[in-house]
Design an enzyme around this catalytic site. Structure first.
Site, PDB file in Angstrom:
ATOM      1  N   CYS A 261      -2.540  -1.030   7.371  1.00 45.79           N
ATOM      2  CA  CYS A 261      -1.665   0.141   7.318  1.00 45.79           C
ATOM      3  C   CYS A 261      -1.773   0.950   8.605  1.00 45.79           C
ATOM      4  CB  CYS A 261      -2.021   1.017   6.121  1.00 45.79           C
ATOM      5  SG  CYS A 261      -1.446   0.362   4.534  1.00 45.79           S
TER       6      CYS A 261
ATOM      7  N   HIS B 277       0.832  -1.195   0.000  1.00 43.97           N
ATOM      8  CA  HIS B 277       0.000   0.000   0.000  1.00 43.97           C
ATOM      9  C   HIS B 277       0.875   1.257   0.000  1.00 43.97           C
ATOM     10  CE1 HIS B 277      -3.876  -2.119   1.612  1.00 43.97           C
ATOM     11  NE2 HIS B 277      -3.312  -2.741   0.587  1.00 43.97           N
TER      12      HIS B 277
ATOM     13  N   GLU C 260       0.833   3.839   1.882  1.00 38.81           N
ATOM     14  CA  GLU C 260       1.308   4.188   3.223  1.00 38.81           C
ATOM     15  C   GLU C 260       2.496   3.325   3.619  1.00 38.81           C
ATOM     16  OE1 GLU C 260      -3.295   4.217   3.401  1.00 38.81           O
ATOM     17  OE2 GLU C 260      -1.690   3.266   2.249  1.00 38.81           O
TER      18      GLU C 260
ATOM     19  N   CYS D  10      -6.147   1.625   5.424  1.00 35.36           N
ATOM     20  CA  CYS D  10      -6.819   0.381   5.791  1.00 35.36           C
ATOM     21  C   CYS D  10      -6.335  -0.057   7.180  1.00 35.36           C
ATOM     22  CB  CYS D  10      -6.535  -0.702   4.759  1.00 35.36           C
ATOM     23  SG  CYS D  10      -4.824  -1.310   4.811  1.00 35.36           S
TER      24      CYS D  10
END
Length: 365
Positions: free
Chosen positions: A320, A288, A290, A317
């Site tokens: 993360c 992801h 992040e 999410c």
């Protein structure tokens, strides 16, 4: 602030200019060699509409009230200007004047070519506002006896610089100016008060229109980072910041050395496998945005006391969120919601990490 208004014929340019003059004490400026000329602009917008429609009667009356205004009483402002229209023989003279008095507010509809606008766009107090309205509405607002076809032909010349029958090709067009526009107004309103209400909501005096605040600046960079994403599910970008300095950026996609997601590198993102034997292959292998940002500079975040901020164009999410908490990020700023927002928000709150949604300035083009 100096606002230049551009737009299609009868879209509402003068209506917006009058709004700024009457409600926000802007001074109208013009580029002309005739200081005694009248600022009628009868083809500009609402004021030239047919008097058959009560709405148009209201607009025409409104415009007359603006034209009949005498000198405005002095207001507390950086410069005590006469509120009558100021005329300048050239764009250079106008540029020099508004630069010297940059703390005052000016407005014009005279900068209608890219050459003229580029003279002013380099100044940090300059704002270009574009306005448009449905073509048929604009045709009905004019008093012209020309046919709809002729009106459309002239409109095409103004917007695209195209040459129609009996028309010379325009040296400049609204399309040429689109990348320089700061605020775009779509005028589908049925009356003047509705337009004014919309302009109120835009908060044209907001300095964020001229120079983005930190949140807007970093969120724009996060959105730009998202354009590098190769994930087949969604594009996400993130920017990690400490003391308003960028530590790292990230976007979602497959790990370094693997085939890009959009080239088939992640089976799950590309629809998964129908075979139970390939269950492991169905797991998403994309990192992801992040995660990528955090992995690039974990040692530089400095823990919760450093005040590090993570900007992401999508709310993190759950997985993360756990990593964000563990690495010591103090604040998360997001733009778009995600399906696990509540769970992420609950964990972040429990860990003492601030979560807030980005509120963009309205009207940005």
């Amino acid at each position: 602030m100096f606002i230049a208004i551009i737009g299609t014929r009868s879209s509402g340019k003068t209506a917006v200019e009058n709004y700024l003059v009457s409600k926000h004490d802007f001074q109208r400026v013009r580029i002309t060699n005739d200081p005694d000329s009248e600022d009628t602009h009868s083809d500009e917008s609402f004021e030239s509409a047919s008097t058959v429609d009560p709405y148009h009667e209201q607009i025409a009356s409104r415009h007359l009230s603006f034209l009949s205004l005498g000198p405005v009483s002095p207001q507390p402002s950086p410069a005590n200007f006469d509120k009558k229209t100021r005329h300048f023989p050239s764009q250079s003279d106008l540029l020099n004047f508004v630069t010297r008095h940059w703390k005052a507010d000016f407005v014009t509809v005279d900068l209608c070519t890219r050459e003229l606008v580029e003279t002013f766009v380099k100044r940090p107090f300059f704002l270009l506002l574009s306005i448009d309205a449905p073509l048929l509405d604009r045709f009905h607002r004019t008093k012209s006896v020309q046919s709809l076809e002729d009106f459309v032909r002239e409109d095409d010349s103004l917007v695209f610089g195209t040459r129609g029958s009996g028309l010379r090709e325009s040296p400049s067009s609204l399309h040429d100016l689109s990348e320089l526009v700061n605020i775009h107004v779509t005028n589908t309103f049925q009356n003047i008060p509705a337009l004014h209400s919309h302009l109120d909501d835009l908060k044209l005096h907001d300095p964020g229109h001229l120079r983005p605040q930190w949140d807007a600046y970093f969120m724009t960079l996060a959105s730009l980072a998202s354009k590098r994403s190769n994930c087949m599910k969604r594009r996400v970008g993130a920017v990690l910041v400490r003391e308003n300095r960028i530590l790292a950026t990230g976007y979602n996609g497959t790990p370094r050395g693997l085939k890009n997601c959009n080239e088939g590198g992640c089976v799950q993102c590309n629809g998964g496998s129908s075979s139970p034997k390939d269950a492991a292959a169905n797991e998403c292998v994309c990192l992801h945005a992040e995660e990528n940002a955090l992995l690039h500079c974990t040692e530089r975040i400095g823990g919760p006391g450093s005040g590090a901020v993570l900007y992401c164009n999508t709310c993190p999410c759950l997985k993360c969120t756990i990593k964000i908490i563990q690495t010591g990020v103090k604040t998360v700023v997001y733009n778009l919601s995600y399906k696990v927002d509540d769970a992420s928000a609950r964990l972040l709150s429990e860990a003492g990490v601030e979560l807030r949604r980005f509120q963009p300035v309205q009207g940005r083009y």
